[in-house]
Each structure stands twice: as structure tokens, then as C-alpha cells.
Design a protein around this motif. Structure first.
Motif, short mmCIF file in Angstrom:
data_model
loop_
_atom_site.label_atom_id
_atom_site.label_comp_id
_atom_site.label_asym_id
_atom_site.label_seq_id
_atom_site.Cartn_x
_atom_site.Cartn_y
_atom_site.Cartn_z
N HIS A 9 0.84 -1.20 0.00
CA HIS A 9 0.00 0.00 0.00
C HIS A 9 0.87 1.25 0.00
CE1 HIS A 9 -3.24 2.75 1.00
NE2 HIS A 9 -2.55 3.17 2.03
N ARG A 10 1.90 1.27 0.85
CA ARG A 10 2.77 2.45 0.95
C ARG A 10 3.56 2.70 -0.33
NH1 ARG A 10 2.05 5.53 5.63
NH2 ARG A 10 1.44 4.09 7.25
N LEU A 11 4.01 1.61 -0.97
CA LEU A 11 4.88 1.76 -2.14
C LEU A 11 4.13 1.79 -3.46
CD1 LEU A 11 7.83 -0.58 -1.12
CD2 LEU A 11 7.65 1.90 -0.83
N SER A 12 2.83 1.72 -3.43
CA SER A 12 2.06 1.70 -4.68
C SER A 12 1.72 3.09 -5.20
CB SER A 12 0.79 0.88 -4.49
OG SER A 12 -0.05 1.51 -3.53
N SER A 13 2.05 4.11 -4.45
CA SER A 13 1.73 5.47 -4.87
C SER A 13 2.97 6.35 -4.71
CB SER A 13 0.59 6.02 -4.01
OG SER A 13 0.52 7.41 -4.11
N LYS A 14 3.23 7.17 -5.72
CA LYS A 14 4.37 8.07 -5.67
C LYS A 14 4.24 9.07 -4.52
CE LYS A 14 6.78 9.43 -9.73
NZ LYS A 14 6.81 10.24 -10.94
N THR A 15 3.04 9.53 -4.28
CA THR A 15 2.81 10.49 -3.21
C THR A 15 3.12 9.87 -1.85
OG1 THR A 15 1.05 11.48 -4.54
CG2 THR A 15 1.10 12.04 -2.21
N ARG A 16 2.67 8.63 -1.62
CA ARG A 16 2.94 7.96 -0.35
C ARG A 16 4.43 7.66 -0.20
NH1 ARG A 16 -2.44 5.61 -1.18
NH2 ARG A 16 -1.52 3.97 -2.48
N ILE A 17 5.10 7.33 -1.30
CA ILE A 17 6.54 7.09 -1.25
C ILE A 17 7.27 8.37 -0.87
CG2 ILE A 17 8.58 6.54 -2.63
CD1 ILE A 17 6.84 4.60 -4.22
N ARG A 18 6.87 9.48 -1.47
CA ARG A 18 7.51 10.77 -1.13
C ARG A 18 7.35 11.07 0.35
NH1 ARG A 18 4.88 13.10 -5.77
NH2 ARG A 18 6.34 13.04 -7.48
N SER A 19 6.14 10.89 0.87
CA SER A 19 5.92 11.20 2.29
C SER A 19 6.67 10.21 3.19
CB SER A 19 4.43 11.19 2.62
OG SER A 19 3.89 9.90 2.54
N LEU A 20 6.81 9.00 2.74
CA LEU A 20 7.50 7.99 3.53
C LEU A 20 9.00 8.29 3.64
CD1 LEU A 20 7.06 5.23 4.95
CD2 LEU A 20 7.62 4.15 2.78
N PHE A 21 9.58 8.80 2.53
CA PHE A 21 11.01 9.04 2.48
C PHE A 21 11.37 10.53 2.50
CE2 PHE A 21 10.61 4.82 0.51
CZ PHE A 21 11.49 4.11 1.31
N LYS A 22 10.51 11.37 3.01
CA LYS A 22 10.77 12.82 2.96
C LYS A 22 11.97 13.23 3.79
CE LYS A 22 7.50 13.92 6.57
NZ LYS A 22 6.19 14.36 6.86
N ASP A 23 12.27 12.52 4.89
CA ASP A 23 13.39 12.89 5.74
C ASP A 23 14.64 12.04 5.50
OD1 ASP A 23 11.82 14.82 6.98
OD2 ASP A 23 11.07 13.39 8.47
N VAL A 24 14.65 11.23 4.44
CA VAL A 24 15.76 10.31 4.17
C VAL A 24 16.73 10.98 3.20
CG1 VAL A 24 16.36 8.07 3.20
CG2 VAL A 24 14.27 8.32 4.54
N HIS A 25 18.03 10.82 3.48
CA HIS A 25 19.05 11.37 2.59
C HIS A 25 19.08 10.58 1.29
CE1 HIS A 25 20.66 14.08 5.56
NE2 HIS A 25 20.74 13.08 6.45
N VAL A 26 19.59 11.24 0.25
CA VAL A 26 19.65 10.64 -1.08
C VAL A 26 20.52 9.38 -1.07
CG1 VAL A 26 20.41 11.03 -3.45
CG2 VAL A 26 19.25 12.85 -2.21
N GLU A 27 21.63 9.41 -0.33
CA GLU A 27 22.52 8.24 -0.27
C GLU A 27 21.79 7.04 0.33
OE1 GLU A 27 23.49 11.21 1.27
OE2 GLU A 27 24.70 11.93 -0.41
N ASP A 28 21.03 7.28 1.38
CA ASP A 28 20.26 6.19 2.01
C ASP A 28 19.21 5.65 1.04
OD1 ASP A 28 21.71 6.44 4.35
OD2 ASP A 28 20.27 7.83 5.25
N LEU A 29 18.57 6.56 0.33
CA LEU A 29 17.56 6.15 -0.64
C LEU A 29 18.19 5.33 -1.78
CD1 LEU A 29 14.57 6.43 -1.12
CD2 LEU A 29 14.99 8.52 -2.38
N GLU A 30 19.38 5.72 -2.21
CA GLU A 30 20.08 4.95 -3.24
C GLU A 30 20.43 3.55 -2.74
OE1 GLU A 30 23.38 7.52 -4.15
OE2 GLU A 30 22.29 8.53 -5.77
N ARG A 31 20.86 3.46 -1.48
CA ARG A 31 21.17 2.15 -0.90
C ARG A 31 19.92 1.26 -0.83
NH1 ARG A 31 24.96 4.29 2.65
NH2 ARG A 31 23.28 4.93 4.00
#
Length: 139
Positions: A9-31
Motif C-alpha cells: 500500500h505504501r509503495l504503490s503510490s508516488k505520493t505515499r513514497i515521497r511522504s515515507l522518504f521525505k526525511d531520508v538522505h539521497v545516499e540512504d535512498l540509493e542504498r
């Protein structure tokens, strides 16, 4: 909702993904993305292996069908073969045994030379040291 449904449910929408990872650094997101791609690759390899095994099995089935066709054998012939072969039955011989209880009563029991015994009969055998066949009544 189980964990998979929640993640899906969380990963099926771009908006929910953005809100889920809003405080995550780009390096962590790449990992995280790299690990997800690794998991996806493992899943694809596993699926390909299953498909290859299924294909090999199908080829074997086709080869067996071809051999059967060459020799004039059908599936019905195989079914008839199974029916024609009788199943073996256990041939257990029954006897009438006679023994005495601790109270002195004489009892007759019908049974075989294998399997469980009535308690009184087992106690009689233990007491006297006899074997089952020693207690068979001749008819």
C-alpha cells in the motif's frame, strides 16, 4: 492488514513514497533502491529457474508420450495395468487363546499371534513366562 499489504500500500503510490522518504538522505535512498533491485534480481533468477525446470519436465513428458505412441500404448493401457494388478492382502491367521486371570477365571480370547493383547492375557503371559502360541486352544 499484514506487513506485505501495508508495504505494498505504501509503495504503490508516488505520493505515499515521497511522504515515507521525505526525511531520508539521497545516499540512504540509493542504498535502499540498490537492495530492492538485488531482491528483484534474485526473484527473477528464481522464477527463471522454475521456468527452466518446468520446461525440462514438459520436454520429458513429450518424449515419454512419443515413445508411448511409437509402441502403441495409451494412458488407458496404463490405467488398465494398475487395475489388473491385485493388491496384496495381509494374511493374519486367527486363533482362540485360553488363559487364566489372577482371580482364577478361565477366559477364551480370539485374536492373532501379533498385535496388542488384552491386559489380563498380557499379565498371564508375564506371570507364567509362556508365549502366545502356548495358549492356543485346539478346535
Amino acid at each position: 492488514m499484514n506487513v506485505f499489504e501495508e508495504i505494498h500500500h505504501r509503495l504503490s503510490s508516488k505520493t505515499r513514497i515521497r511522504s515515507l522518504f521525505k526525511d531520508v538522505h539521497v545516499e540512504d535512498l540509493e542504498r535502499i533502491i540498490s537492495r530492492m533491485q538485488d531482491v528483484m534480481q534474485e526473484k527473477l533468477e528464481a522464477r527463471n529457474k522454475i521456468d527452466e525446470e518446468r520446461q525440462a519436465k514438459q520436454e520429458s513428458i513429450e518424449a515419454v508420450k512419443q515413445i508411448m505412441a511409437e509402441r502403441g500404448i495409451s494412458m488407458e493401457d496404463l490405467d488398465d495395468l494398475e487395475v489388473a494388478t491385485p493388491k496384496r492382502r495381509r494374511n493374519v491367521q486367527k486363533f482362540t487363546f485360553e488363559f487364566q486371570t489372577e482371580a482364577g477365571d478361565t477366559i477364551q480370547w480370539d485374536g492373532s499371534t501379533t498385535g496388542r493383547l488384552p491386559r489380563d492375557f498380557q499379565a498371564y503371559l508375564d506371570r507364567t513366562g509362556k508365549k502366545r502360541l502356548d495358549c492356543v486352544v485346539e478346535n
